[in-house]
Motif scaffolding. Structure first.
Motif, PDB file in Angstrom:
ATOM      1  N   ALA A  41      26.855  -0.526  15.777  1.00 21.06           N
ATOM      2  CA  ALA A  41      25.245  -0.155  14.927  1.00 21.06           C
ATOM      3  C   ALA A  41      24.701  -1.792  16.337  1.00 21.06           C
ATOM      4  N   PRO A  42      23.585  -1.842  15.993  1.00 21.81           N
ATOM      5  CA  PRO A  42      22.806  -3.349  16.885  1.00 21.81           C
ATOM      6  C   PRO A  42      24.118  -4.223  16.806  1.00 21.81           C
ATOM      7  N   ASP A  43      24.626  -4.672  15.532  1.00 19.77           N
ATOM      8  CA  ASP A  43      25.621  -5.708  15.037  1.00 19.77           C
ATOM      9  C   ASP A  43      26.551  -6.313  15.297  1.00 19.77           C
ATOM     10  N   GLY A  44      27.154  -4.505  16.065  1.00 18.47           N
ATOM     11  CA  GLY A  44      28.476  -4.897  16.505  1.00 18.47           C
ATOM     12  C   GLY A  44      29.528  -3.710  16.101  1.00 18.47           C
ATOM     13  N   GLU A  45      30.209  -4.027  16.691  1.00 17.42           N
ATOM     14  CA  GLU A  45      31.294  -2.701  16.360  1.00 17.42           C
ATOM     15  C   GLU A  45      32.113  -2.131  14.907  1.00 17.42           C
ATOM     16  N   TRP A  46      32.029  -1.428  14.187  1.00 12.76           N
ATOM     17  CA  TRP A  46      32.811  -1.574  12.624  1.00 12.76           C
ATOM     18  C   TRP A  46      33.865  -0.687  12.266  1.00 12.76           C
ATOM     19  N   MET A  47      34.676  -1.134  11.845  1.00 18.20           N
ATOM     20  CA  MET A  47      35.305   0.328  11.249  1.00 18.20           C
ATOM     21  C   MET A  47      35.262   0.086   9.634  1.00 18.20           C
ATOM     22  N   VAL A  48      34.868   2.019   9.065  1.00 20.49           N
ATOM     23  CA  VAL A  48      34.463   2.075   7.864  1.00 20.49           C
ATOM     24  C   VAL A  48      35.532   3.297   7.050  1.00 20.49           C
ATOM     25  N   GLY A 108      40.245 -10.309  17.708  1.00 18.56           N
ATOM     26  CA  GLY A 108      40.972  -9.353  18.447  1.00 18.56           C
ATOM     27  C   GLY A 108      40.943  -8.824  16.585  1.00 18.56           C
ATOM     28  N   ALA A 109      41.685  -7.210  16.562  1.00 20.01           N
ATOM     29  CA  ALA A 109      41.768  -6.064  15.465  1.00 20.01           C
ATOM     30  C   ALA A 109      42.178  -6.948  14.627  1.00 20.01           C
ATOM     31  N   ALA A 110      43.122  -7.696  14.375  1.00 17.90           N
ATOM     32  CA  ALA A 110      43.922  -7.932  13.116  1.00 17.90           C
ATOM     33  C   ALA A 110      43.187  -8.940  12.200  1.00 17.90           C
ATOM     34  N   ALA A 111      42.639  -9.755  13.055  1.00 19.64           N
ATOM     35  CA  ALA A 111      41.294 -11.182  12.615  1.00 19.64           C
ATOM     36  C   ALA A 111      40.343 -10.331  11.792  1.00 19.64           C
ATOM     37  N   GLY A 112      40.108  -8.968  12.559  1.00 19.34           N
ATOM     38  CA  GLY A 112      38.965  -8.487  11.641  1.00 19.34           C
ATOM     39  C   GLY A 112      39.331  -7.852  10.629  1.00 19.34           C
ATOM     40  N   LEU A 113      40.948  -7.044  10.214  1.00 17.88           N
ATOM     41  CA  LEU A 113      40.838  -6.759   9.431  1.00 17.88           C
ATOM     42  C   LEU A 113      41.608  -7.391   8.455  1.00 17.88           C
TER      43      LEU A 113
END
Length: 118
Positions: free
Chosen positions: A49-56, A94-99
């Protein structure tokens, strides 16, 4: 020659009957029913999306056990309500922080969110 509709006789040692279980198979031969809703819920999908890449990831009503606050509307997401678990895939650390910073959204709040920065 027409096919027979009669059930086949079990042959000892071929796995058809009680004597066939000794041929290396575990259990009693019963296979648990596959729960497609549960299998589908565990898979996260990527949304760009315009506000970034998201995992849903979809959280089914059966698996939702706690109350969460939706960041879209600031209202609670009560237990036993299907919702979405969302985290940033392109997090700066990183991905771990996003999770670790994942949030629980109402499905409608996530779909109708605004991409404008406040």
């Amino acid at each position: 020659m027409p096919r027979s509709n009669r059930p086949r006789r079990s042959v000892p040692g071929k796995g058809g009957g009680p004597a066939g279980n000794a041929a290396g198979k575990k259990g009693n031969g019963e296979v648990p029913e596959l729960d497609l809703e549960r299998a589908r819920a565990g898979i996260a999908r990527r949304e760009i999306a315009p506000d970034g890449e998201w995992m849903v990831r979809t959280m089914t009503a059966r698996n939702a056990e706690k109350t969460y606050i939706c960041p879209g509307c600031s209202m609670p997401v009560p237990p036993r309500v299907a919702h979405l678990v969302v985290w940033k895939d392109d997090h700066l650390f990183g991905a771990a922080a996003g999770l670790a910073e994942r949030r629980h959204w109402h499905t409608n709040c996530w779909v109708s969110r605004s991409y404008r920065y406040r």
